[in-house]
Structure formats: structure tokens, C-alpha cells
Design a protein around this motif. Structure first.
Motif, PDB file in Angstrom:
ATOM      1  N   MET A 147      38.483 -25.416  43.317  1.00 29.85           N
ATOM      2  CA  MET A 147      38.780 -23.908  43.594  1.00 29.85           C
ATOM      3  C   MET A 147      37.684 -23.284  44.091  1.00 29.85           C
ATOM      4  N   ILE A 148      37.865 -22.392  45.215  1.00 26.45           N
ATOM      5  CA  ILE A 148      36.801 -21.444  45.853  1.00 26.45           C
ATOM      6  C   ILE A 148      37.256 -19.912  45.558  1.00 26.45           C
ATOM      7  N   PHE A 149      36.480 -19.066  44.896  1.00 27.97           N
ATOM      8  CA  PHE A 149      36.692 -17.740  45.133  1.00 27.97           C
ATOM      9  C   PHE A 149      35.643 -17.163  46.073  1.00 27.97           C
ATOM     10  N   HIS A 150      36.236 -16.937  47.148  1.00 32.64           N
ATOM     11  CA  HIS A 150      35.489 -16.311  48.180  1.00 32.64           C
ATOM     12  C   HIS A 150      35.486 -14.880  47.988  1.00 32.64           C
ATOM     13  N   ILE A 151      34.270 -14.137  47.681  1.00 37.18           N
ATOM     14  CA  ILE A 151      34.148 -12.796  47.298  1.00 37.18           C
ATOM     15  C   ILE A 151      33.424 -12.153  48.313  1.00 37.18           C
ATOM     16  N   ASN A 152      34.131 -10.815  48.920  1.00 37.09           N
ATOM     17  CA  ASN A 152      33.520 -10.105  49.598  1.00 37.09           C
ATOM     18  C   ASN A 152      33.118  -8.596  49.086  1.00 37.09           C
ATOM     19  N   ARG A 153      32.061  -8.105  49.288  1.00 37.68           N
ATOM     20  CA  ARG A 153      31.646  -6.835  48.715  1.00 37.68           C
ATOM     21  C   ARG A 153      31.329  -6.169  50.103  1.00 37.68           C
ATOM     22  N   MET A 154      31.662  -4.904  49.900  1.00 37.26           N
ATOM     23  CA  MET A 154      31.348  -3.841  51.214  1.00 37.26           C
ATOM     24  C   MET A 154      31.126  -2.499  50.745  1.00 37.26           C
ATOM     25  N   THR A 155      30.384  -1.753  51.632  1.00 33.47           N
ATOM     26  CA  THR A 155      30.449  -0.413  51.515  1.00 33.47           C
ATOM     27  C   THR A 155      30.588   0.073  53.191  1.00 33.47           C
ATOM     28  N   PHE A 156      31.675   1.188  53.515  1.00 35.11           N
ATOM     29  CA  PHE A 156      32.035   1.326  54.795  1.00 35.11           C
ATOM     30  C   PHE A 156      31.008   2.405  55.255  1.00 35.11           C
ATOM     31  N   LYS A 157      30.615   2.478  56.551  1.00 34.72           N
ATOM     32  CA  LYS A 157      29.924   3.505  57.039  1.00 34.72           C
ATOM     33  C   LYS A 157      30.374   4.806  56.685  1.00 34.72           C
ATOM     34  N   ALA A 158      29.557   5.868  56.574  1.00 30.87           N
ATOM     35  CA  ALA A 158      29.433   7.189  56.254  1.00 30.87           C
ATOM     36  C   ALA A 158      30.264   7.932  57.385  1.00 30.87           C
ATOM     37  N   GLY A 159      31.022   8.815  57.052  1.00 37.69           N
ATOM     38  CA  GLY A 159      31.619   9.575  58.228  1.00 37.69           C
ATOM     39  C   GLY A 159      33.123   9.053  58.742  1.00 37.69           C
ATOM     40  N   LEU A 160      33.643   7.956  58.177  1.00 35.72           N
ATOM     41  CA  LEU A 160      34.918   7.447  58.417  1.00 35.72           C
ATOM     42  C   LEU A 160      35.891   8.346  58.231  1.00 35.72           C
ATOM     43  N   SER A 161      36.974   8.233  59.065  1.00 39.71           N
ATOM     44  CA  SER A 161      38.117   8.942  58.538  1.00 39.71           C
ATOM     45  C   SER A 161      38.860   8.164  57.420  1.00 39.71           C
ATOM     46  N   ASP A 162      39.984   9.000  56.976  1.00 39.89           N
ATOM     47  CA  ASP A 162      40.634   8.394  56.061  1.00 39.89           C
ATOM     48  C   ASP A 162      41.522   7.178  56.705  1.00 39.89           C
ATOM     49  N   GLU A 163      41.692   7.490  58.092  1.00 43.02           N
ATOM     50  CA  GLU A 163      42.534   6.314  58.606  1.00 43.02           C
ATOM     51  C   GLU A 163      41.595   5.138  59.090  1.00 43.02           C
ATOM     52  N   GLU A 164      40.599   5.385  59.349  1.00 43.42           N
ATOM     53  CA  GLU A 164      39.562   4.134  59.554  1.00 43.42           C
ATOM     54  C   GLU A 164      39.343   3.518  58.444  1.00 43.42           C
ATOM     55  N   LEU A 165      39.057   4.075  57.423  1.00 44.50           N
ATOM     56  CA  LEU A 165      38.963   3.270  56.129  1.00 44.50           C
ATOM     57  C   LEU A 165      39.914   2.471  55.690  1.00 44.50           C
ATOM     58  N   GLU A 166      41.411   3.386  55.915  1.00 39.10           N
ATOM     59  CA  GLU A 166      42.525   2.332  55.356  1.00 39.10           C
ATOM     60  C   GLU A 166      42.628   1.341  56.311  1.00 39.10           C
ATOM     61  N   LYS A 167      42.254   1.412  57.684  1.00 39.07           N
ATOM     62  CA  LYS A 167      42.392   0.372  58.979  1.00 39.07           C
ATOM     63  C   LYS A 167      41.488  -0.877  58.346  1.00 39.07           C
ATOM     64  N   GLY A 168      40.342  -0.361  57.595  1.00 40.86           N
ATOM     65  CA  GLY A 168      39.407  -1.481  57.370  1.00 40.86           C
ATOM     66  C   GLY A 168      40.056  -2.369  56.080  1.00 40.86           C
ATOM     67  N   LEU A 169      40.669  -1.465  55.104  1.00 39.30           N
ATOM     68  CA  LEU A 169      41.111  -2.297  53.997  1.00 39.30           C
ATOM     69  C   LEU A 169      42.453  -2.953  54.249  1.00 39.30           C
ATOM     70  N   ASP A 170      43.243  -2.535  55.330  1.00 36.30           N
ATOM     71  CA  ASP A 170      44.337  -3.139  55.514  1.00 36.30           C
ATOM     72  C   ASP A 170      44.232  -4.407  56.494  1.00 36.30           C
ATOM     73  N   LEU A 171      43.032  -4.450  57.194  1.00 39.30           N
ATOM     74  CA  LEU A 171      42.499  -5.716  57.900  1.00 39.30           C
ATOM     75  C   LEU A 171      42.269  -6.672  56.775  1.00 39.30           C
ATOM     76  N   MET A 172      41.492  -6.495  55.563  1.00 38.54           N
ATOM     77  CA  MET A 172      41.317  -7.305  54.576  1.00 38.54           C
ATOM     78  C   MET A 172      42.719  -7.833  53.845  1.00 38.54           C
ATOM     79  N   ARG A 173      43.650  -6.815  53.625  1.00 40.00           N
ATOM     80  CA  ARG A 173      44.475  -7.312  52.892  1.00 40.00           C
ATOM     81  C   ARG A 173      45.456  -8.196  53.862  1.00 40.00           C
ATOM     82  N   GLN A 174      45.525  -7.861  55.035  1.00 34.11           N
ATOM     83  CA  GLN A 174      46.130  -9.172  55.915  1.00 34.11           C
ATOM     84  C   GLN A 174      45.487 -10.457  56.079  1.00 34.11           C
ATOM     85  N   ALA A 175      44.178 -10.338  55.881  1.00 35.04           N
ATOM     86  CA  ALA A 175      43.465 -11.762  55.983  1.00 35.04           C
ATOM     87  C   ALA A 175      43.778 -12.628  54.767  1.00 35.04           C
TER      88      ALA A 175
END
Length: 137
Positions: free
Chosen positions: A1-29
Motif C-alpha cells: 500500500m502507498i499513502f500519498h500525502i499532500n500538505r499545502m498552504t494556499f496563497k493569502a488573499g484567496l476568496s472563499d470560492e477560490e479556496l473551496e475550488k482548490g479543495l474541491d479539485l483535491m477531493r475530485q482527484a
């Protein structure tokens, strides 16, 4: 088994919508890819990053299928511009002493086959993948 772990900090100043888009892209992956056996995307607790994701795949074939799946490619292409700092690591129960090098080779191959993605990574403020070389130049 492989646990592929991503850790991230988003850019300052992103809107709530942009942040949610980034998280949703990761969920879709995780959700759209049959090679991913389970996944979680959410806030990192007790670490230096804001968010994290873990994708579980069975083996190197599954790892490659994860990297090259259209949902993952889309998450990279649309998500990298939103990221201030990103680190990916892998945890595996493999006894193969060359396993890390094999993962690094898949990561390198992925960027060779997706030069537009490699270009985005090169422009990211801080982006590190399991390639044994540290931050991308």
C-alpha cells in the motif's frame, strides 16, 4: 500500500470560492479515480500547513494511475496557481529498498509527459514532490 500525502498552504488573499475550488479539485482527484482506494481532504491538525490530503493506492501501478488520471492532472493544472507552499510525501509498507526511487521515477516521468504541469511547478513559490531532490527549481 502507498499513502500519498499532500500538505499545502494556499496563497493569502484567496476568496472563499477560490479556496473551496482548490479543495474541491483535491477531493475530485480522489473521488473520480478508481485507483484511489480511499482518500481524505481537510485541515491539517498540528502541523505547519493549513490543509492536507491523503490518497491510498495499492501499488506502483495504482500510483501511476493516480498521477495520470484526468482529475489529478486537472487538480494540478488548476490548483498549483492557488498554492503558496506544497509538499508531497509517501508512506508505504513495501520492503523493496528501491521503492522510493521507483516513486521518484514515476513523479519525474509524470512531469516529462506533462511539460505544462512541470512549468507550473517551476513557477510555484514552494513545491516539493517525492523525487529526492527537494523543492522544484
Amino acid at each position: 500500500m502507498i499513502f500519498h500525502i499532500n500538505r499545502m498552504t494556499f496563497k493569502a488573499g484567496l476568496s472563499d470560492e477560490e479556496l473551496e475550488k482548490g479543495l474541491d479539485l483535491m477531493r475530485q482527484a480522489g473521488a473520480a479515480n478508481p485507483a484511489v482506494k480511499s482518500y481524505v481532504v481537510g485541515r491539517e491538525l498540528g502541523g505547519e500547513f493549513e490543509y492536507g490530503a491523503v490518497y491510498v493506492v495499492e501499488d506502483l501501478d495504482g500510483y501511476w494511475a493516480y498521477l495520470t488520471h484526468p482529475a489529478h492532472v486537472r487538480s494540478e493544472m488548476e490548483g498549483i496557481p492557488l498554492i503558496e507552499k506544497f509538499v508531497a510525501i509517501d508512506v508505504s509498507d513495501s520492503d523493496d529498498p528501491e521503492f522510493g526511487a521507483k516513486i521518484a521515477a514515476l513523479q519525474a516521468r509524470n512531469y516529462q509527459e506533462h511539460p505544462e504541469m512541470a512549468a507550473l511547478v517551476a513557477q510555484a513559490p514552494s513545491f516539493t514532490t517525492p523525487d529526492s531532490t527537494g523543492p522544484a527549481a
